[in-house]
Design an enzyme around this catalytic site. Structure first.
Site, short mmCIF file in Angstrom:
data_model
loop_
_atom_site.label_atom_id
_atom_site.label_comp_id
_atom_site.label_asym_id
_atom_site.label_seq_id
_atom_site.Cartn_x
_atom_site.Cartn_y
_atom_site.Cartn_z
N LYS A 273 53.15 31.61 4.90
CA LYS A 273 53.08 30.16 5.12
C LYS A 273 53.29 29.37 3.84
O LYS A 273 54.05 28.41 3.81
CB LYS A 273 51.72 29.76 5.70
CG LYS A 273 51.43 30.20 7.10
CD LYS A 273 50.12 29.61 7.59
CE LYS A 273 48.90 30.09 6.82
NZ LYS A 273 48.58 31.51 7.04
N THR A 274 52.56 29.75 2.80
CA THR A 274 52.60 28.98 1.56
C THR A 274 54.00 28.99 0.95
O THR A 274 54.53 27.93 0.57
CB THR A 274 51.59 29.54 0.55
OG1 THR A 274 50.27 29.41 1.09
CG2 THR A 274 51.66 28.80 -0.77
N GLU B 248 51.57 23.16 5.49
CA GLU B 248 51.16 24.51 5.84
C GLU B 248 49.98 24.40 6.80
O GLU B 248 48.99 23.73 6.50
CB GLU B 248 50.75 25.27 4.58
CG GLU B 248 50.17 26.63 4.85
CD GLU B 248 49.71 27.35 3.58
OE1 GLU B 248 49.02 28.37 3.72
OE2 GLU B 248 50.06 26.89 2.47
#
Length: 241
Positions: free
Chosen positions: A21-22, A65
């Protein structure tokens, strides 16, 4: 909840998934930033290229995110929902794997009208989600080869770091993508970033330039230095996968 109130008022790109995600939201943030979209950004890790994890932009676009750990991602209504993968994590909250896919299905059901879904079809968990919930409308796929909407072929890992590949859109080669960051997982992350930003009108050449400039999120396979012939990396990875 406050973040979702800010996000839902904008044209949001929401990045969810157990892993990646990051980095993926950081890639999307840098692409939209360098392309002049001036997005609002909220990321769970520090983006090295911007030097922070959050930024207030002047446009209607927002990149965030979205964390599934406590189901809080169901508060969000993205225009574009990205799911990098689905793994059985946070088992204190999700008793079974099906409870995880149920949560992701609820997340997708909350996207805005005519919203798009960007899915990594190399992931087993996403395959289960798509089959169990019969996901069809607005789905954009990515993965290896030319069988998906966005695909990577002719992958080359560079000595000393970085990776390049041929980007394919609906089976048509769109030239080479050069990444400064390493790893096949980052090839997949960059495909997600290309797919999501293409949907909001970012030129593909602008996306390529930004991906080449992308040096990563801090502590995500971050190259910290070299001692003699030994390369030293700092990586946050804490999940068995």
């Amino acid at each position: 909840e406050v973040l979702s109130m800010i996000f839902n008022e904008r044209r949001g790109i929401g990045v969810a998934g157990t892993h990646g995600k990051t980095t993926t939201s950081s890639m999307i943030s840098l692409i939209t930033e360098m392309a002049g979209f001036d997005p609002t950004i909220a990321i769970g890790g520090e983006l090295a290229d911007i030097g922070t994890n959050a930024k207030l932009g002047s446009s209607d676009f927002m990149v965030a995110e979205l964390d599934e750990s406590d189901r809080s991602f169901i508060y969000f209504h993205p225009e574009i929902s990205v799911i990098t993968n689905i793994d059985w994590d946070h088992r204190d909250h999700y008793i079974t794997f099906k409870s995880v896919t149920d949560a992701f299905a609820e997340f997708l059901s909350n996207r805005k009208e005519n919203g798009k879904v960007v899915l990594c079809m190399e992931d087993k968990g996403i395959g289960i989600l798509r089959t169990d919930y019969d996901l069809q409308d607005g789905v954009i796929t990515y993965g290896w080869g030319t069988g998906w909407n966005w695909g990577a072929t002719e992958v080359v890992h560079n000595l000393g770091g970085g990776v390049s590949y041929t980007l394919n859109h609906n089976g048509t080669p769109m030239g080479r993508v050069e990444l400064t960051v390493s790893g096949e997982h980052n090839v997949l992350n960059s495909l997600a970033a290309c797919a999501a930003t293409h949907e909001i009108g970012v030129d593909l050449e602008d996306a390529k330039k930004a991906l080449f400039a992308f040096t990563g999120a801090k502590r995500r396979l971050q190259k910290t230095g070299k001692v003699g012939d030994i390369l030293v990396y700092d990586d946050y990875g804490h999940h068995p996968s």
